[in-house]
Design an enzyme around this catalytic site. Structure first.
Site, PDB file in Angstrom:
ATOM      1  N   SER A 102       1.030  -1.476   0.048  1.00  0.00           N
ATOM      2  CA  SER A 102       0.222   0.369   0.472  1.00  0.00           C
ATOM      3  C   SER A 102       0.931   1.346  -0.050  1.00  0.00           C
ATOM      4  O   SER A 102       1.282   1.789  -0.717  1.00  0.00           O
ATOM      5  CB  SER A 102      -0.953  -0.006   1.113  1.00  0.00           C
ATOM      6  N   ASP A 142      -1.724   6.949  -3.528  1.00  0.00           N
ATOM      7  CA  ASP A 142      -0.940   5.682  -2.974  1.00  0.00           C
ATOM      8  C   ASP A 142      -0.236   4.550  -3.708  1.00  0.00           C
ATOM      9  O   ASP A 142      -1.638   4.704  -4.766  1.00  0.00           O
ATOM     10  CB  ASP A 142      -1.066   5.299  -1.318  1.00  0.00           C
ATOM     11  N   ASP A 146      -0.858   1.418  -3.742  1.00  0.00           N
ATOM     12  CA  ASP A 146      -1.848   0.658  -4.747  1.00  0.00           C
ATOM     13  C   ASP A 146      -3.352   0.662  -5.405  1.00  0.00           C
ATOM     14  O   ASP A 146      -3.722   0.055  -5.340  1.00  0.00           O
ATOM     15  CB  ASP A 146      -2.032  -0.585  -3.245  1.00  0.00           C
ATOM     16  N   ASP A 155      -5.796   2.596  -2.941  1.00  0.00           N
ATOM     17  CA  ASP A 155      -6.797   2.434  -2.183  1.00  0.00           C
ATOM     18  C   ASP A 155      -6.681   3.174  -1.065  1.00  0.00           C
ATOM     19  O   ASP A 155      -7.980   3.458  -0.302  1.00  0.00           O
ATOM     20  CB  ASP A 155      -6.743   0.961  -1.704  1.00  0.00           C
TER      21      ASP A 155
END
Length: 450
Positions: free
Chosen positions: A93, A231, A233, A235
């Protein structure tokens, strides 16, 4: 020993996260589940290696593997619901490029619940894996999820725009979706850091204000209506209004909470314990109620409380679309909200102002539980006459009679303790924050000297 934290498994490559671990997690998922598994990854330099190890583990149990390869986490969750019985995402992440990790999804797109993660840990530590016969091992099938996912978001949002939008992809996987989604909506899109690079050369991947403050200047120079940052990834979502002002994460949550409660004529909104009082104010005024839940469990809160909306800072869940965190739906609906109700700078004026401060204190993992407990007990003693409520989920959240609150909690992904304070005035906030932060810092030093 626990492998899973508040956001799956996450840690530094070779120290905690290794190909061997990825393979064992794959073997555990294939033992726990059956059928098809959709596997994806973010753009980190180690993600291909870990994805291939994960696939090997899944195949060894007889699961059929669908390889989505490079993909944002929300698209992987959506694809899992459409195509598979389980989903696995290789990602850390917003963590630094040295880190990586694993998130596991159910066939309905929900992240694994805590009890399911504990089940995987038991399988891994016992070594009691299912082993497929030679004729049960299936070939890997490559699948393309992103185009269908973009169309699904477009259909759900159902809105065309002519706004001018600045997008900062953090050199992450969101760059494969957001610019194209926004353009399909009709927006004029200007992008920065929108090529995928696991070194994150443009900026640190976490979309905190200090990492993306430069976007405010770009907004003013380019004359855009909205800026969006993500960010690694994809999410998370952070936004700036048309004047270049950063819209803090609680205000974004409050805007959507208000929207959903007004649309439903009431209802329950679930938010994590590190969210602020402005959310309570707008939800209660609109006739709804707020329930706070542990970090990393919005999907559980939706199910438990039949929530119409769920959120953590930077992470919003739109249950009508799916029970996963989905910033692409958020950005689409935010544009719709602006087009229908006016500039974002005007919309946020409807949200009451509270002053928040947060910071981290470095703390070795083995001391975190003791430090959090001792610090919270000390703060509670000092504020005993002012306390309205104490929540002991994911740490300690001490709510006071004047709407102020303090949160002391262990990070679920890093060797840190999070300290947060919010109050109706800056002076009150600073007093509460300094008390909590200095208390935690002192107790960490005492623990390390033992």
């Amino acid at each position: 020993m626990r492998l899973f934290g508040t956001a799956g498994i996450r840690g530094t490559l070779w120290e905690k996260v290794t190909p061997e671990l990825a393979m064992k997690v794959g073997m555990a998922v294939g033992t726990y589940k059956s059928g098809k598994a959709l596997v994806g990854r973010d753009g980190r330099t180690s993600s291909v290696m870990l994805k291939n190890a994960m696939i090997s583990g899944l195949l060894s149990t007889g699961m059929e593997v669908l390889d989505a390869d490079l993909i944002p986490t929300p698209a992987l969750a959506w694809g899992t619901r459409k195509l598979a019985d389980a989903g696995v995402m290789i990602t850390a992440s917003h963590n630094p490029p040295t880190d990586n990790g694993v998130k596991v999804f159910n066939g309905d797109g929900t992240e694994f619940y805590v009890e399911q993660e504990r089940g995987l840990e038991e399988i891994i530590f016992s070594g009691n894996f299912r082993k497929a016969r030679w004729d049960e091992i299936k070939p890997v099938r490559n699948v393309e999820v992103i185009p269908d996912y973009i169309n699904a978001v477009l259909d759900f949002v159902g809105h065309e725009t002519n706004l001018k939008v600045l997008y900062d992809g953090a050199n992450g996987a969101g760059s494969l979706v957001a610019p194209y989604l926004l353009r399909e909506m009709g927006a004029k899109v200007l992008s920065v850091n929108a090529h995928v690079d696991g070194h994150f050369p443009g900026r640190k991947p976490e979309p905190r204000y200090e990492n993306i403050a430069y976007l405010g200047k770009l907004v003013r120079e380019l004359g855009v209506d909205l800026a969006i940052a993500q960010d690694g990834d994809a999410d998370r979502i952070a936004v700036f209004d048309e004047k270049g002002n950063y819209v803090d994460e609680d205000t974004v949550i409050a805007l959507f909470a208000k929207l959903y409660v007004e649309e439903h004529g009431g209802g329950t909104v679930v938010v994590s314990i590190d969210t602020g009082s402005r959310i309570d104010a707008v939800v209660e005024r609109a006739g709804g109620r707020v329930v706070r839940i542990p970090l990393g469990q919005p999907h559980d809160g939706i199910k438990r409380y039949k929530a119409i909306f769920a959120a953590e800072p930077w992470k919003l869940v739109h249950p009508k679309f799916g029970p996963w965190i989905d910033p692409f739906v958020t950005m689409g609906l935010l544009i719709k909200l602006i087009d229908e109700n006016g500039p974002l700078s005007e919309l946020v004026k409807e949200i009451p102002t509270y002053y928040l401060k947060k910071a981290n204190v470095l703390c070795p993992d083995e001391y975190k539980a003791e430090v959090v407990r001792r610090a919270a007990e000390e703060v509670e003693r000092k504020l005993s006459s002012e306390i309205k409520e104490v929540l002991t989920i994911s740490g300690f959240r001490i709510a006071l009679n004047d709407g102020s609150w303090i949160l002391i909690r262990p990070s679920g992904t890093e060797p840190k303790i999070r300290v947060v304070a919010e109050a109706p005035t800056e002076k009150r906030r600073d007093e509460l924050f300094e008390m909590a932060y200095s208390t935690v810092s002192r107790i960490v030093k005492e623990a390390e000297k033992k």
